[in-house]
Each structure stands twice: as C-alpha cells, then as structure tokens.
Design an enzyme around this catalytic site. Structure first.
Site, PDB file in Angstrom:
ATOM      1  N   ALA A   7       0.861  -1.196   0.000  1.00 44.38           N
ATOM      2  CA  ALA A   7       0.000   0.000   0.000  1.00 44.38           C
ATOM      3  C   ALA A   7       0.888   1.234   0.000  1.00 44.38           C
ATOM      4  O   ALA A   7       1.509   1.569   1.014  1.00 44.38           O
ATOM      5  CB  ALA A   7      -0.917  -0.030   1.220  1.00 44.38           C
ATOM      6  N   GLY A   8       1.003   1.887  -1.157  1.00 47.86           N
ATOM      7  CA  GLY A   8       1.935   3.005  -1.321  1.00 47.86           C
ATOM      8  C   GLY A   8       1.243   4.359  -1.261  1.00 47.86           C
ATOM      9  O   GLY A   8       0.075   4.472  -0.866  1.00 47.86           O
ATOM     10  N   THR A  10       0.325   6.304  -3.721  1.00 47.94           N
ATOM     11  CA  THR A  10      -0.686   6.545  -4.764  1.00 47.94           C
ATOM     12  C   THR A  10      -1.520   5.303  -5.042  1.00 47.94           C
ATOM     13  O   THR A  10      -2.738   5.393  -5.200  1.00 47.94           O
ATOM     14  CB  THR A  10       0.004   6.973  -6.084  1.00 47.94           C
ATOM     15  N   ILE A  12      -2.359   0.900  -4.465  1.00 50.55           N
ATOM     16  CA  ILE A  12      -2.240  -0.331  -3.669  1.00 50.55           C
ATOM     17  C   ILE A  12      -1.974  -1.452  -4.671  1.00 50.55           C
ATOM     18  O   ILE A  12      -2.739  -1.618  -5.627  1.00 50.55           O
ATOM     19  CB  ILE A  12      -3.558  -0.636  -2.926  1.00 50.55           C
ATOM     20  N   GLU A  70       9.292  -2.015   3.602  1.00 49.04           N
ATOM     21  CA  GLU A  70       9.089  -1.870   2.154  1.00 49.04           C
ATOM     22  C   GLU A  70      10.333  -2.226   1.333  1.00 49.04           C
ATOM     23  O   GLU A  70      10.242  -2.928   0.323  1.00 49.04           O
ATOM     24  CB  GLU A  70       8.675  -0.422   1.896  1.00 49.04           C
ATOM     25  N   THR A  99       5.652   7.153  -6.337  1.00 46.25           N
ATOM     26  CA  THR A  99       5.214   8.541  -6.157  1.00 46.25           C
ATOM     27  C   THR A  99       6.466   9.417  -6.079  1.00 46.25           C
ATOM     28  O   THR A  99       6.575  10.456  -6.726  1.00 46.25           O
ATOM     29  CB  THR A  99       4.363   8.653  -4.871  1.00 46.25           C
ATOM     30  N   GLY A 121       6.978   9.739  -9.968  1.00 46.34           N
ATOM     31  CA  GLY A 121       5.664   9.659 -10.606  1.00 46.34           C
ATOM     32  C   GLY A 121       4.692  10.715 -10.100  1.00 46.34           C
ATOM     33  O   GLY A 121       3.841  11.205 -10.857  1.00 46.34           O
ATOM     34  N   SER A 226       5.250   2.016 -10.672  1.00 49.02           N
ATOM     35  CA  SER A 226       4.048   2.169 -11.507  1.00 49.02           C
ATOM     36  C   SER A 226       4.148   3.329 -12.493  1.00 49.02           C
ATOM     37  O   SER A 226       3.329   3.432 -13.404  1.00 49.02           O
ATOM     38  CB  SER A 226       2.819   2.377 -10.623  1.00 49.02           C
TER      39      SER A 226
HETATM   40  P1  ADP Z   1       3.529   4.222  -4.613  1.00 48.10           P
HETATM   41  O1  ADP Z   1       3.977   2.882  -4.061  1.00 48.10           O
HETATM   42  O2  ADP Z   1       4.197   5.388  -3.991  1.00 48.10           O
HETATM   43  O3  ADP Z   1       2.043   4.325  -4.706  1.00 48.10           O
HETATM   44  P2  ADP Z   1       3.827   3.441  -7.422  1.00 48.10           P
HETATM   45  O4  ADP Z   1       5.009   2.613  -7.788  1.00 48.10           O
HETATM   46  O5  ADP Z   1       2.520   2.737  -7.350  1.00 48.10           O
HETATM   47  O6  ADP Z   1       4.130   4.244  -6.104  1.00 48.10           O
HETATM   48  O7  ADP Z   1       3.758   4.627  -8.486  1.00 48.10           O
HETATM   49  C1  ADP Z   1       2.853   5.706  -8.395  1.00 48.10           C
HETATM   50  C2  ADP Z   1       2.892   6.462  -9.714  1.00 48.10           C
HETATM   51  O8  ADP Z   1       2.405   5.607 -10.755  1.00 48.10           O
HETATM   52  C3  ADP Z   1       1.996   7.674  -9.785  1.00 48.10           C
HETATM   53  O9  ADP Z   1       2.615   8.814  -9.244  1.00 48.10           O
HETATM   54  C4  ADP Z   1       1.740   7.804 -11.293  1.00 48.10           C
HETATM   55  O10 ADP Z   1       2.780   8.529 -11.910  1.00 48.10           O
HETATM   56  C5  ADP Z   1       1.825   6.369 -11.788  1.00 48.10           C
HETATM   57  N1  ADP Z   1       0.525   5.722 -12.116  1.00 48.10           N
HETATM   58  C6  ADP Z   1       0.405   4.631 -12.904  1.00 48.10           C
HETATM   59  N2  ADP Z   1      -0.876   4.266 -13.050  1.00 48.10           N
HETATM   60  C7  ADP Z   1      -1.609   5.152 -12.331  1.00 48.10           C
HETATM   61  C8  ADP Z   1      -3.000   5.312 -12.073  1.00 48.10           C
HETATM   62  N3  ADP Z   1      -3.904   4.484 -12.611  1.00 48.10           N
HETATM   63  N4  ADP Z   1      -3.400   6.315 -11.274  1.00 48.10           N
HETATM   64  C9  ADP Z   1      -2.497   7.161 -10.727  1.00 48.10           C
HETATM   65  N5  ADP Z   1      -1.171   7.060 -10.928  1.00 48.10           N
HETATM   66  C10 ADP Z   1      -0.710   6.084 -11.717  1.00 48.10           C
END
Ligand code: ADP
Length: 269
Positions: A7-8, A10, A12, A70, A99, A121, A226
């Site tokens: 659960a990050g 932005t 999960i 993590e 993020t 991100g 992500s």
């Molecule tokens: P965290 O573990 O901090 O949540 P992630 O590895 O999941 O990090 O990456 C979050 C980033 O992924 C966001 O800041 C955005 O740039 C990108 N991203 C990819 N798909 C989506 C989505 N459907 N909604 C929002 N952000 C997304």
C-alpha cells in the site's frame, strides 16, 4: 490463499497465487477501505503488508496480518522477477520510480538504500496538472508521447551551436530552459508541456541512478515502479539517458508489483 499487499502513496498493489499462477491487482489508494472490505470477505487467507500505508491498512483488517519493511519486500520481489526472467544480475542499482523515487544498491546477500529524489511519478502527475489541467494518468501519458520538447528544453548542442560540445550534444542542458520569454503557457501545446515534464522526470531519475551505479561500481540499473505502466515514453527517456551516461538499464515486467511479491513471498515461507 496467501496475499501480499503493497500500500503506497498513490496505488495499492496486490499479489497472490491462483491455480499456481501469480496474479496481480492494483487500486487507487483512495480505495483502501474497499480493498480492506474485499480482503475481510475472504476465507482461509494469510496476509503480509508492506508500504507507507501498510499500518493503516492493517488497522482496517479483521484478521491478523504480517508487515515487512518496504525496501526488504521490494528487493525480494525484484530478485524473484529477475530470476523468473532468467536475468542473472547479482549486483545492481535498483531504482523504484513510485510517487517519489528511491534508489538502492542490491547484491547477493544484502540491499542498501543509497538515496533518492522527490522527483518521481507524483511529480509527473502534479506538474502535468498544474501546467495543463489534466489530472488523469491515462490521459497524461499518451498525450505526452506526442509532444516535441524542443521549444521548452535546451539541449547541450543548442548552446554549443556551430562548435563541438565537450559532452554529448543530446544531453539536456536545461529542462524548461528553452522557453522564449515572449511565449506564454497557452502558446504551448499540452503535448509539448507534458513531454517536457516526463522528460525532466525521466532524465532526473536516470541521472541519479547512473551516479549511484558509479558510486557502487556496478553497470546495471533495474527500474521498477508504476510510473512505467503503459508509459513507453518515460521508459524511452530513462533508457536512452541511462545508456548515454554509460550504464545498462533493465526494465522488469510487472516490476511495479515487486513490493507486493516480496510480501507474498514472506507470508508463503
Ligand atoms: P507508490 O507505491 O508510492 O504508490 P507506485 O510505484 O505505485 O508508487 O507509483 C505511483 C505512480 O504511478 C503515480 O505517481 C503515477 O505517476 C503512476 N501511475 C500509474 N498508473 C496510475 C493510475 N492508474 N493512477 C495514478 N497514478 C498512476
């Protein structure tokens, strides 16, 4: 069933085994309570959580769940994904563009946090919104891929025009440094602005990763997170910039689920 949940800030990310196959799900962090209700409705499960929102998620669960750090979860998940791809890298830099961006050095027996940058991100999302009003990831990314950065970013070759530059001319000398003072934001296409935002994020992430690789004497950088989902444009920027600066970029399929996979492996021990 065993479930690993990351659960990050932005998103999960969830990993579980179904019929001997690794399955993945992802949800926006705003849906944390719905995810908890879904898990609370499952029988005979063992859960391990990780990530910044893991403690909060655990507080919403009706049954006990394990929790791991993590960075441990992520590096364990990355080792697993590398092995399944047949990549035999033993010592490398791991850059997680979530993020924010965190950077680790991984070798056979241990992993060490090297540092990171707040450019990641979340920057892609926030700056894109401020410059264009677009808030949806799946709208930002394809539009950015159509943009040309020349009117916004300044290349080394443009500064050294007519002479041979001492460093590769294709390197960006200044992100957003080529904006003509006579041009207003509305004169620029959304595509151009978004391309420059993603360009800046990608180049920053690649640059700090390559510096870390130099510091640890390794040549490969594994990129996950992500921010690379359906984002070939960011991948290309990161890939070409990492190569231009002398390191070897590796992108892992499903790399964004590394933390969830690490949590799943932990609970499946
Ligand atoms: P965290 O573990 O901090 O949540 P992630 O590895 O999941 O990090 O990456 C979050 C980033 O992924 C966001 O800041 C955005 O740039 C990108 N991203 C990819 N798909 C989506 C989505 N459907 N909604 C929002 N952000 C997304």
């Amino acid at each position: 069933m065993n479930i690993g949940i990351d659960a990050g800030g932005t998103l999960i990310k969830v990993a579980y085994m179904k019929n001997d196959l690794l399955e993945f799900e992802k949800f926006p962090i705003a849906d944390l309570e719905q995810v908890a209700s879904w898990i609370n409705g499952l029988d005979n499960i063992k859960i391990c959580t990780t990530g910044g929102k893991a403690t909060f998620l655990k507080s919403l669960l009706s049954q006990k769940a394990e929790q791991i750090v993590e960075f441990e979860a992520t590096s364990s998940g990355v080792r697993y994904l590398l092995a399944t791809c047949g990549i035999t890298e033993e010592s490398y830099i791991l850059t997680n563009v979530g993020t924010g961006t965190s950077i680790h050095h991984i070798n056979k027996s241990e992993q060490q946090r090297v540092g990171g940058t707040g450019v990641g991100g979340g920057t892609m999302m926030g700056l894109s919104q401020l410059l264009t009003g677009i808030t949806d990831y799946d709208s930002i990314v394809p539009l950015a891929a159509k943009g040309i950065r020349d009117r916004i970013d300044l290349k080394v070759s443009q500064i050294y025009k007519g002479t041979v530059p001492p460093i590769p001319g294709d390197l960006t000398a200044s992100n957003f440094g080529n904006v003509d003072p006579m041009v207003s934001r509305t004169d620029l296409e959304k595509e151009e602005l978004l391309a420059s935002v993603i360009g800046m994020v990608g180049e920053t992430v690649a640059t700090v990763s390559v510096l870390a690789a130099g510091q640890y004497g390794v040549s490969s950088v594994v990129f996950i997170g992500s921010s690379f989902i359906r984002n070939e444009f960011l991948k290309e920027v990161v890939q070409s910039y990492t190569r231009l600066r002398g390191a070897n970029p590796i992108f892992l399929e499903n790399g964004e689920y590394s933390g969830a996979i690490g949590a799943l492996l932990h609970v499946s021990k």
